[in-house]
Design an enzyme around this catalytic site. Sequence first.
Site, PDB file in Angstrom:
ATOM      1  CG  ASP A  31      16.750  39.062  66.360  1.00 49.71           C
ATOM      2  OD1 ASP A  31      16.189  37.960  66.208  1.00 49.71           O
ATOM      3  OD2 ASP A  31      17.713  39.232  67.152  1.00 49.71           O
ATOM      4  CG  ASN A  85      15.848  29.023  63.504  1.00 49.60           C
ATOM      5  OD1 ASN A  85      16.137  28.580  62.396  1.00 49.60           O
ATOM      6  ND2 ASN A  85      16.413  30.109  64.001  1.00 49.60           N
ATOM      7  CD  GLN A  92      11.274  27.110  68.518  1.00 49.34           C
ATOM      8  OE1 GLN A  92      11.174  25.973  68.049  1.00 49.34           O
ATOM      9  NE2 GLN A  92      10.231  27.835  68.874  1.00 49.34           N
ATOM     10  CG  HIS A  98      10.447  33.425  66.749  1.00 46.03           C
ATOM     11  ND1 HIS A  98      10.350  32.513  67.769  1.00 46.03           N
ATOM     12  CD2 HIS A  98      11.727  33.371  66.329  1.00 46.03           C
ATOM     13  CE1 HIS A  98      11.526  31.940  67.956  1.00 46.03           C
ATOM     14  NE2 HIS A  98      12.385  32.433  67.080  1.00 46.03           N
ATOM     15  CG  HIS A 100      14.389  34.463  62.559  1.00 48.25           C
ATOM     16  ND1 HIS A 100      15.259  35.115  63.404  1.00 48.25           N
ATOM     17  CD2 HIS A 100      14.042  33.309  63.197  1.00 48.25           C
ATOM     18  CE1 HIS A 100      15.434  34.389  64.510  1.00 48.25           C
ATOM     19  NE2 HIS A 100      14.707  33.285  64.409  1.00 48.25           N
TER      20      HIS A 100
HETATM   21  P1  5GP Z   1      15.362  31.628  67.638  1.00 43.75           P
HETATM   22  O1  5GP Z   1      16.812  31.346  67.962  1.00 43.75           O
HETATM   23  O2  5GP Z   1      14.452  31.091  68.718  1.00 43.75           O
HETATM   24  O3  5GP Z   1      14.952  31.213  66.259  1.00 43.75           O
HETATM   25  O4  5GP Z   1      15.218  33.215  67.614  1.00 43.75           O
HETATM   26  C1  5GP Z   1      15.054  33.982  68.756  1.00 43.75           C
HETATM   27  C2  5GP Z   1      15.494  35.377  68.396  1.00 43.75           C
HETATM   28  O5  5GP Z   1      15.042  36.259  69.399  1.00 43.75           O
HETATM   29  C3  5GP Z   1      17.016  35.555  68.301  1.00 43.75           C
HETATM   30  O6  5GP Z   1      17.374  35.960  66.987  1.00 43.75           O
HETATM   31  C4  5GP Z   1      17.323  36.619  69.354  1.00 43.75           C
HETATM   32  O7  5GP Z   1      18.311  37.524  68.933  1.00 43.75           O
HETATM   33  C5  5GP Z   1      15.988  37.293  69.547  1.00 43.75           C
HETATM   34  N1  5GP Z   1      15.772  37.847  70.871  1.00 43.75           N
HETATM   35  C6  5GP Z   1      16.010  37.238  72.060  1.00 43.75           C
HETATM   36  N2  5GP Z   1      15.653  38.048  73.085  1.00 43.75           N
HETATM   37  C7  5GP Z   1      15.158  39.179  72.506  1.00 43.75           C
HETATM   38  C8  5GP Z   1      14.614  40.394  73.056  1.00 43.75           C
HETATM   39  O8  5GP Z   1      14.501  40.585  74.262  1.00 43.75           O
HETATM   40  N3  5GP Z   1      14.211  41.343  72.168  1.00 43.75           N
HETATM   41  C9  5GP Z   1      14.318  41.166  70.809  1.00 43.75           C
HETATM   42  N4  5GP Z   1      13.901  42.171  70.022  1.00 43.75           N
HETATM   43  N5  5GP Z   1      14.813  40.030  70.267  1.00 43.75           N
HETATM   44  C10 5GP Z   1      15.234  39.047  71.102  1.00 43.75           C
END
Ligand code: 5GP
Length: 112
Positions: A31, A85, A92, A98, A100
């Site tokens: 991440d 999430n 999310q 995805h 985590h």
């Molecule tokens: P969500 O909030 O949808 O559960 O998680 C999305 C995750 O993607 C977040 O923890 C955020 O830091 C990560 N993320 C967003 N953009 C990028 C990216 O371009 N590269 C990587 N490696 N992680 C990303």
Amino acid sequence: MTDDCLFCSIAAGDVPSDTVAESDHAVAFRDVNPQAPTHVLVIPRVHQPDIGSLAEAEPEATIDLLALARRVAEDAGGSYRLVFNTGADAQQTVFHCHAHVLAGRELGWPPG
Ligand code: 5GP
Ligand code: ZN
């Protein structure tokens, strides 16, 4: 591959990522904004918006993703948390399924 999906682009290798493991159906990468010493995202190669949709449409990919997440977590050692999430109110922000994988520190409960 869905146009304008960040994680489809990462899975395809069109957007660079710090990849830690891969399998037939899933890719694991760090991440960009880690919330624990180990914070890895595990995504299916196929586009589905969340884990429930993936489970219904692609059971083989779902099992493969979970097995890869377990491998990543066990490589980190110790306890870990697997988080999906699901939905905007659950924070999310990327609507490509995805997991985590969080590990490497004590993880509080409830998660907030
Ligand atoms: P969500 O909030 O949808 O559960 O998680 C999305 C995750 O993607 C977040 O923890 C955020 O830091 C990560 N993320 C967003 N953009 C990028 C990216 O371009 N590269 C990587 N490696 N992680 C990303
Ligand atoms: Zn996607």
